[in-house]
Motif scaffolding. Structure first.
Motif, short mmCIF file in Angstrom:
data_model
loop_
_atom_site.label_atom_id
_atom_site.label_comp_id
_atom_site.label_asym_id
_atom_site.label_seq_id
_atom_site.Cartn_x
_atom_site.Cartn_y
_atom_site.Cartn_z
N ILE A 28 142.59 -73.01 50.22
CA ILE A 28 141.63 -73.42 49.18
C ILE A 28 140.25 -73.47 49.82
N ARG A 29 139.33 -72.70 49.24
CA ARG A 29 137.97 -72.61 49.75
C ARG A 29 137.00 -73.28 48.76
N PRO A 30 135.76 -73.50 49.18
CA PRO A 30 134.79 -74.15 48.30
C PRO A 30 134.59 -73.44 46.96
N GLU A 31 134.68 -72.11 46.93
CA GLU A 31 134.51 -71.41 45.66
C GLU A 31 135.64 -71.73 44.69
N HIS A 32 136.84 -72.02 45.20
CA HIS A 32 137.94 -72.43 44.34
C HIS A 32 137.68 -73.83 43.78
N ILE A 33 137.13 -74.69 44.60
CA ILE A 33 136.78 -76.03 44.15
C ILE A 33 135.71 -75.94 43.07
N LEU A 34 134.74 -75.04 43.26
CA LEU A 34 133.69 -74.84 42.25
C LEU A 34 134.30 -74.47 40.90
N VAL A 35 135.23 -73.52 40.90
CA VAL A 35 135.87 -73.11 39.64
C VAL A 35 136.63 -74.29 39.03
N GLY A 36 137.32 -75.06 39.86
CA GLY A 36 138.03 -76.24 39.36
C GLY A 36 137.11 -77.25 38.71
N VAL A 37 135.96 -77.48 39.34
CA VAL A 37 134.97 -78.42 38.77
C VAL A 37 134.43 -77.87 37.46
N LEU A 38 134.13 -76.59 37.42
CA LEU A 38 133.58 -75.99 36.20
C LEU A 38 134.56 -76.09 35.04
N GLN A 39 135.86 -76.06 35.34
CA GLN A 39 136.88 -76.16 34.30
C GLN A 39 137.09 -77.59 33.83
N SER A 40 136.92 -78.55 34.71
CA SER A 40 137.30 -79.92 34.37
C SER A 40 136.12 -80.87 34.15
N ALA A 41 134.91 -80.36 34.25
CA ALA A 41 133.73 -81.20 34.09
C ALA A 41 133.69 -81.82 32.70
N GLY A 42 133.14 -83.02 32.64
CA GLY A 42 132.96 -83.69 31.35
C GLY A 42 131.91 -82.99 30.50
N ARG A 43 131.76 -83.46 29.30
CA ARG A 43 130.88 -82.82 28.30
C ARG A 43 129.44 -82.69 28.78
N GLU A 44 128.87 -83.76 29.32
CA GLU A 44 127.47 -83.71 29.72
C GLU A 44 127.24 -82.76 30.89
N LEU A 45 128.10 -82.84 31.89
CA LEU A 45 127.96 -81.94 33.04
C LEU A 45 128.20 -80.50 32.62
N SER A 46 129.21 -80.27 31.80
CA SER A 46 129.48 -78.91 31.32
C SER A 46 128.29 -78.33 30.58
N SER A 47 127.65 -79.16 29.79
CA SER A 47 126.48 -78.71 29.04
C SER A 47 125.35 -78.27 29.98
N VAL A 48 125.12 -79.06 31.02
CA VAL A 48 124.08 -78.71 32.00
C VAL A 48 124.43 -77.40 32.70
N LEU A 49 125.67 -77.29 33.13
CA LEU A 49 126.10 -76.11 33.87
C LEU A 49 126.07 -74.86 33.01
N GLU A 50 126.53 -74.97 31.78
CA GLU A 50 126.51 -73.83 30.86
C GLU A 50 125.08 -73.41 30.55
N GLY A 51 124.16 -74.37 30.53
CA GLY A 51 122.75 -74.04 30.32
C GLY A 51 122.20 -73.12 31.39
N TYR A 52 122.76 -73.19 32.57
CA TYR A 52 122.35 -72.30 33.66
C TYR A 52 123.21 -71.03 33.72
N GLY A 53 124.21 -70.96 32.86
CA GLY A 53 125.13 -69.82 32.90
C GLY A 53 126.20 -69.96 33.96
N LEU A 54 126.34 -71.17 34.47
CA LEU A 54 127.32 -71.44 35.52
C LEU A 54 128.61 -71.93 34.85
N THR A 55 129.50 -70.97 34.58
CA THR A 55 130.77 -71.28 33.92
C THR A 55 131.92 -70.79 34.80
N ALA A 56 133.10 -71.30 34.51
CA ALA A 56 134.28 -70.88 35.27
C ALA A 56 134.48 -69.37 35.15
N ASN A 57 134.32 -68.84 33.94
CA ASN A 57 134.51 -67.39 33.76
C ASN A 57 133.47 -66.58 34.52
#
Length: 187
Positions: A28-57
């Motif tokens: 398990i590398r940091p990029e895998h952790i990043l994808v895990g966080v992007l999938q499980s983030a709460g609503r507010e954090l997901s909104s911020v991340l999606e605003g930057y185009g930073l999504t699990a996909n």
């Protein structure tokens, strides 16, 4: 340390393990952790991340592109030839036996999974991310470790590849400021 993780943060770590398995990684590398966080983030954090185009996909697509660019048939054939294996002959024999294109079709199947042992170890940089997440939680005087803290740990950990993947969507300092702002609002 995991007893301090919030439910979403624990899910992120489990999803990181699953992501590593999906990519047939041995650890398990940091990029895998990043994808895990992007999938499980709460609503507010997901909104911020999606605003930057930073999504699990988006990150998965980037990882898949990096993996496919990692080596071609010719590179593999050349490497194997150096130890006495003719990969072209192997491909031709498989195609003669099982039908034209069988070798290439099997090699290129997306989402192929190999059987793996149940536990994948964390790399040193991945362990560092989790340790830094704890330090971020303590620095913000938070009782638990949330996905926000893990992301801050990723940004602070300095894994070059993962920072490059993030940097393709958003400046690391800008993302850090947005996450700190979320944590400050929640406090």
């Amino acid at each position: 340390m995991f007893e301090r993780f919030s439910r979403n943060a624990r899910v992120a770590v489990v999803l990181a393990q699953e992501e590593a398995r999906e990519l047939n990684a041995d650890e398990i590398r940091p990029e895998h952790i990043l994808v895990g966080v992007l999938q499980s983030a709460g609503r507010e954090l997901s909104s911020v991340l999606e605003g930057y185009g930073l999504t699990a996909n988006a990150v998965r697509d980037r990882l898949a592109a990096d993996e496919s660019a990692g080596g071609s048939f010719d590179d593999d054939a050349e490497a194997l030839r150096s130890i006495g294996i003719d990969l072209r002959a192997v491909r031709d024999n498989i195609d003669r036996t099982f039908g034209e294109g069988t070798f290439d079709n099997e090699v290129r199947k997306p989402g192929r999974r190999r059987r793996r042992r149940s536990h994948l170890p964390f790399t040193k940089p991945a362990k560092m991310v989790l340790e830094l997440a704890l330090r971020e939680a303590l620095a913000h005087k938070d009782n638990g470790i949330a996905c926000e803290h893990i992301l801050l740990g990723i940004l602070r950990g300095g894994d070059a590849f993962t920072l490059q993947v993030i940097g393709e969507k958003v400046d690391a300092a800008q993302l850090r400021a947005a996450i700190v702002d979320l944590l400050d609002k929640a406090a």
